[in-house]
Every structure is written in C-alpha cells, then in structure tokens.
Design a protein around this motif. Structure first.
Motif, PDB file in Angstrom:
ATOM      1  N   GLN A 286       0.823  -1.212   0.000  1.00  0.00           N
ATOM      2  CA  GLN A 286       0.000   0.000   0.000  1.00  0.00           C
ATOM      3  C   GLN A 286       0.861   1.268   0.000  1.00  0.00           C
ATOM      4  N   CYS A 287       2.097   1.152   0.457  1.00  0.00           N
ATOM      5  CA  CYS A 287       3.006   2.319   0.528  1.00  0.00           C
ATOM      6  C   CYS A 287       4.342   1.974  -0.135  1.00  0.00           C
ATOM      7  N   PRO A 288       4.347   1.727  -1.451  1.00  0.00           N
ATOM      8  CA  PRO A 288       5.601   1.341  -2.126  1.00  0.00           C
ATOM      9  C   PRO A 288       6.653   2.443  -2.116  1.00  0.00           C
ATOM     10  N   GLU A 289       6.226   3.680  -1.796  1.00  0.00           N
ATOM     11  CA  GLU A 289       7.192   4.791  -1.721  1.00  0.00           C
ATOM     12  C   GLU A 289       8.283   4.517  -0.682  1.00  0.00           C
ATOM     13  N   LEU A 290       7.969   3.685   0.308  1.00  0.00           N
ATOM     14  CA  LEU A 290       8.958   3.354   1.341  1.00  0.00           C
ATOM     15  C   LEU A 290      10.168   2.642   0.733  1.00  0.00           C
ATOM     16  N   LEU A 291       9.908   1.708  -0.178  1.00  0.00           N
ATOM     17  CA  LEU A 291      10.997   0.966  -0.812  1.00  0.00           C
ATOM     18  C   LEU A 291      11.783   1.839  -1.783  1.00  0.00           C
ATOM     19  N   ALA A 292      11.166   2.909  -2.248  1.00  0.00           N
ATOM     20  CA  ALA A 292      11.844   3.813  -3.176  1.00  0.00           C
ATOM     21  C   ALA A 292      12.666   4.868  -2.449  1.00  0.00           C
ATOM     22  N   SER A 293      12.548   4.924  -1.125  1.00  0.00           N
ATOM     23  CA  SER A 293      13.281   5.918  -0.342  1.00  0.00           C
ATOM     24  C   SER A 293      14.564   5.317   0.215  1.00  0.00           C
ATOM     25  N   ARG A 294      15.589   6.143   0.367  1.00  0.00           N
ATOM     26  CA  ARG A 294      16.877   5.654   0.875  1.00  0.00           C
ATOM     27  C   ARG A 294      16.760   5.213   2.331  1.00  0.00           C
ATOM     28  N   GLU A 295      17.527   4.192   2.667  1.00  0.00           N
ATOM     29  CA  GLU A 295      17.414   3.564   3.996  1.00  0.00           C
ATOM     30  C   GLU A 295      17.758   4.525   5.125  1.00  0.00           C
ATOM     31  N   PHE A 296      18.788   5.368   4.926  1.00  0.00           N
ATOM     32  CA  PHE A 296      19.197   6.265   6.014  1.00  0.00           C
ATOM     33  C   PHE A 296      18.092   7.277   6.315  1.00  0.00           C
ATOM     34  N   ARG A 297      17.335   7.674   5.296  1.00  0.00           N
ATOM     35  CA  ARG A 297      16.230   8.623   5.497  1.00  0.00           C
ATOM     36  C   ARG A 297      15.092   7.968   6.283  1.00  0.00           C
ATOM     37  N   LEU A 298      14.799   6.721   5.939  1.00  0.00           N
ATOM     38  CA  LEU A 298      13.781   5.975   6.679  1.00  0.00           C
ATOM     39  C   LEU A 298      14.174   5.829   8.144  1.00  0.00           C
ATOM     40  N   ARG A 299      15.426   5.443   8.352  1.00  0.00           N
ATOM     41  CA  ARG A 299      15.924   5.212   9.709  1.00  0.00           C
ATOM     42  C   ARG A 299      15.879   6.494  10.532  1.00  0.00           C
ATOM     43  N   GLU A 300      16.324   7.571   9.936  1.00  0.00           N
ATOM     44  CA  GLU A 300      16.383   8.858  10.617  1.00  0.00           C
ATOM     45  C   GLU A 300      14.996   9.299  11.090  1.00  0.00           C
ATOM     46  N   ARG A 301      14.027   9.223  10.208  1.00  0.00           N
ATOM     47  CA  ARG A 301      12.684   9.707  10.537  1.00  0.00           C
ATOM     48  C   ARG A 301      11.932   8.750  11.458  1.00  0.00           C
ATOM     49  N   HIS A 302      12.116   7.454  11.229  1.00  0.00           N
ATOM     50  CA  HIS A 302      11.444   6.483  12.103  1.00  0.00           C
ATOM     51  C   HIS A 302      11.960   6.597  13.536  1.00  0.00           C
ATOM     52  N   GLU A 303      13.283   6.710  13.705  1.00  0.00           N
ATOM     53  CA  GLU A 303      13.853   6.805  15.047  1.00  0.00           C
ATOM     54  C   GLU A 303      13.424   8.089  15.755  1.00  0.00           C
ATOM     55  N   PHE A 304      13.248   9.165  14.999  1.00  0.00           N
ATOM     56  CA  PHE A 304      12.778  10.406  15.609  1.00  0.00           C
ATOM     57  C   PHE A 304      11.332  10.249  16.092  1.00  0.00           C
ATOM     58  N   LEU A 305      10.495   9.623  15.269  1.00  0.00           N
ATOM     59  CA  LEU A 305       9.106   9.364  15.683  1.00  0.00           C
ATOM     60  C   LEU A 305       9.067   8.441  16.898  1.00  0.00           C
ATOM     61  N   LYS A 306       9.975   7.480  16.907  1.00  0.00           N
ATOM     62  CA  LYS A 306      10.053   6.545  18.041  1.00  0.00           C
ATOM     63  C   LYS A 306      10.428   7.286  19.319  1.00  0.00           C
ATOM     64  N   LEU A 307      11.357   8.225  19.227  1.00  0.00           N
ATOM     65  CA  LEU A 307      11.763   9.031  20.377  1.00  0.00           C
ATOM     66  C   LEU A 307      10.588   9.838  20.927  1.00  0.00           C
ATOM     67  N   LEU A 308       9.751  10.326  20.021  1.00  0.00           N
ATOM     68  CA  LEU A 308       8.590  11.128  20.425  1.00  0.00           C
ATOM     69  C   LEU A 308       7.403  10.276  20.861  1.00  0.00           C
ATOM     70  N   GLY A 309       7.543   8.942  20.679  1.00  0.00           N
ATOM     71  CA  GLY A 309       6.423   8.060  21.014  1.00  0.00           C
ATOM     72  C   GLY A 309       5.312   8.102  19.974  1.00  0.00           C
ATOM     73  N   ARG A 310       5.685   8.453  18.726  1.00  0.00           N
ATOM     74  CA  ARG A 310       4.672   8.578  17.675  1.00  0.00           C
ATOM     75  C   ARG A 310       4.869   7.575  16.539  1.00  0.00           C
ATOM     76  N   ALA A 311       5.764   6.613  16.712  1.00  0.00           N
ATOM     77  CA  ALA A 311       5.996   5.614  15.661  1.00  0.00           C
ATOM     78  C   ALA A 311       4.914   4.543  15.728  1.00  0.00           C
ATOM     79  N   GLN A 312       3.715   4.924  15.354  1.00  0.00           N
ATOM     80  CA  GLN A 312       2.545   4.042  15.451  1.00  0.00           C
ATOM     81  C   GLN A 312       1.929   3.924  14.060  1.00  0.00           C
TER      82      GLN A 312
END
Length: 353
Positions: A286-312
């Motif tokens: 449903q979100c193929p854009e994730l596979l088209a994005s660079r891994e470091f960008r995914l990691r950076e943003r996911h970890e920030f959301l996780k820090l804020l408690g919003r990685a849901q």
C-alpha cells in the motif's frame, strides 16, 4: 513541555558525548608527548638516515601521484569540443536556441561529431515537425535532443510506425506524449522489440491491458531497461522479500521504478521496513514509496518518531501515522506535519545519533 523535556535529554546526551571526545583527545595528546620524548633520546644518525629514506620514498611516491593525476585529468577532458564550432554552425546555434545541452552531448563518444555534421533544415527540422504532430511541446525538445540526439538517425517512417503501434495498443494521446518525452530512447526500439518487452511485463506480473498501459506510462524507462537487471529485481522481490504474485503485481504497477533500483538496496530497505519498523507485506504494498526511499532517510525519521512516542503505524490504533507520510516532503514538512515537533528538537536528535 514534552518537546522541552526531550531537548533536555538530547542536550545531556550530547554533552556526555562531547566530554568523552575531549577525554579521548587528552589521552592521545599524552601518548604523543611520551612518544616524542622517546624519539628525542634516539640516535641522531639513525634518525637522519630514516629521514633521508622517507624523503626519497615521498619524492618517488609524489612523482607517481603527479603522473597518475595527469592521466586522470586527461581522461576527463572531452575528446570533442562543440563550443569551438558554434560561431560557424547554424545547426549548433539552433540547438542552443532550443536549449539543448551541447556539453552533455560532446561528452559521449562520437555524438559530438555526429551532431556537427547535421544540417538543421534537412536532418533536424523534419523530426521537429514529426514530434509536434505527436503533440510534443517545444519545451520538451531540449531534454529529448540532449538525451538522445541519435533520434535524428532513425527513419521517419519507422518512427511513425512505432507511434502507430502505441495507438494500436490503446495508449492515449497523453500517455504517448509522456512516453516519448520521458524516455526518448523508446523510439529507437522496433515495434517487435517493444512488443516483446510489453509481453514480458504482462506475462510476468499477470497484468491486464489497462494495468500494463498504466505501468508503461508511469515509468516509460522501465520498458526499455536492461533485462538482466529487471530479472534480478523480480527475483529479489519474489524470493528474497517474499511478496506473492498478487502483491508483486500491485507493487510494480503502483511503483514500477522499484524494478530499476539496485536489488541490494531494495533488500536493505525492505529489511529495515519489515523488521525494524514492523510493517507487514500488505502494508508495504500500500506504501511502495517506502521501498523507493533511501534507507538512512527511513531510519532517521522512524527513530525520531520513536523518540517522540509517535511511531505508530497500525491503522486500528490511536495516533496512527500513515507510513507513506514518513517519506513525503522535506525535513521541515516532516517535522511540522508528521512528527508534530520543531526543528530545534530534530537538530538535537540528529547530533546525538
């Protein structure tokens, strides 16, 4: 209040990291001072001999590096310079007025000489008329001719036959225009070759005629892409990532550019999305854009959301965040609209990673 508390935590961790770095530097300085004292006690004669040897080896190495650097510079000098002929060539002047990048053309072997020999009235103007008849905007000529000047080698009747083939396959006027402007190399492929390529995609992914046209229009370059690379990408998506036939078809139609990405990069991104972010195959489709994005960008943003408690990312739970929004927009957009935070907190987070 919450963001302020997080910033305090990040600052503390940043200060701790700085203190550790300073301590390490002091230790290195002490070690260097000790080594210096030992070297002073060493024999002067031995030291001078070693210095002479070092100088000789450095000079020898330097001469090699100069020679190597000279060869590298020579390798990057264009073998053909069209700028020198512009004043005496009306064809080159016309190309410049159209916005064609002559420097890009001359860097490719043989193309500079080919373009210089063209007569604008005889060899170029008929092709411009042909493209205008296909509905191509003059604004697109510069990109098309820069990317594929060999188009002027093709027979105009063959080009018309290739366009008629697309019409016979029920590609709309808009679809044909997009295909020709985004992939000028398409017109270099014979109708038989294009037919084989379209047949491969339809059979491999079990696509309907509508979905096949959609795929080819969204990413025209994938149809003429290297077949060996395409087969490796399909194998990776099927066997290494575990997408079933139905999921694979949906994934490719929604984001055909995935087939052009390096299989190793695809696997790296998939592992992070599937294992670290916890997204199942169905949600990735449903979100193929994730596979088209660079891994470091995914990691950076996911970890920030996780820090804020919003990685849901579960739509059945509260505070749901669509995975698609993680890779949308620049950092400012992500921070304000997705993370609901501020730039100061995000910058502190990046410094403490």
């Amino acid at each position: 209040m919450f963001c302020s508390a997080i910033r305090n935590i990040l600052r503390n961790s940043l200060n701790a990291a700085e203190n550790r770095a300073i301590t390490s530097q002091i230790r290195n300085l002490r070690g260097q001072q000790t080594r210096h004292e030992i070297e002073v006690l060493a024999s002067p004669s031995i030291s001078s001999k070693d210095d002479d040897k070092k100088k000789e080896s450095a000079e020898h190495k330097g001469s090699k590096e100069v020679a190597l650097d000279f060869r590298n510079r020579e390798a990057h000098v264009p073998s053909f310079n069209l700028a020198a002929y512009v004043n005496n060539s009306s064809t080159l002047q016309q190309f410049i007025s159209l916005g064609v990048n002559l420097h890009s053309i001359e860097r490719r072997k043989g193309l500079g000489d080919f373009v210089l020999k063209l007569d604008f009235e005889k060899n170029v103007k008929p092709y411009i008329t042909f493209l205008v008849d296909q509905g191509i905007s003059p604004d697109d000529f510069a990109r098309m001719f820069t990317k594929n000047p060999l188009l002027f080698k093709e027979d105009l009747d063959d080009l018309q036959t290739r366009v008629d083939y697309l019409k016979s396959k029920r590609f709309s006027d808009e679809a044909r225009q997009r295909i020709l402007t985004h992939n000028p190399y398409w017109l270099m492929f014979s109708t038989r070759r294009v037919d084989r390529r379209l047949g491969y995609f339809q059979k491999e992914f079990k696509l309907s005629g509508h979905d096949l046209r959609l795929l080819a229009t969204r990413e025209p370059n994938v149809i003429t892409y290297n077949m060996e690379h395409l087969r490796k990408s399909v194998f990776t998506l099927k066997e290494e990532m575990g997408f079933n036939a139905k999921e694979l078809s949906a994934l490719v139609v929604r984001k055909p550019r995935l087939l052009m990405i390096s299989p190793d990069d695809l696997v790296e991104r998939f592992c992070y999305i599937h294992q670290d972010m916890g997204l199942p195959h169905a949600q990735i489709v449903q979100c193929p854009e994730l596979l088209a994005s660079r891994e470091f960008r995914l990691r950076e943003r996911h970890e920030f959301l996780k820090l804020l408690g919003r990685a849901q990312y579960d739509p059945q739970k509260d505070l749901y965040i669509s995975p698609k929004t993680i890779v949308e927009g620049n950092n400012f957009y992500f921070i304000r609209n997705v993370a609901k935070s501020d730039l100061e907190t995000f910058d502190l987070f990046l410094k403490t990673r």
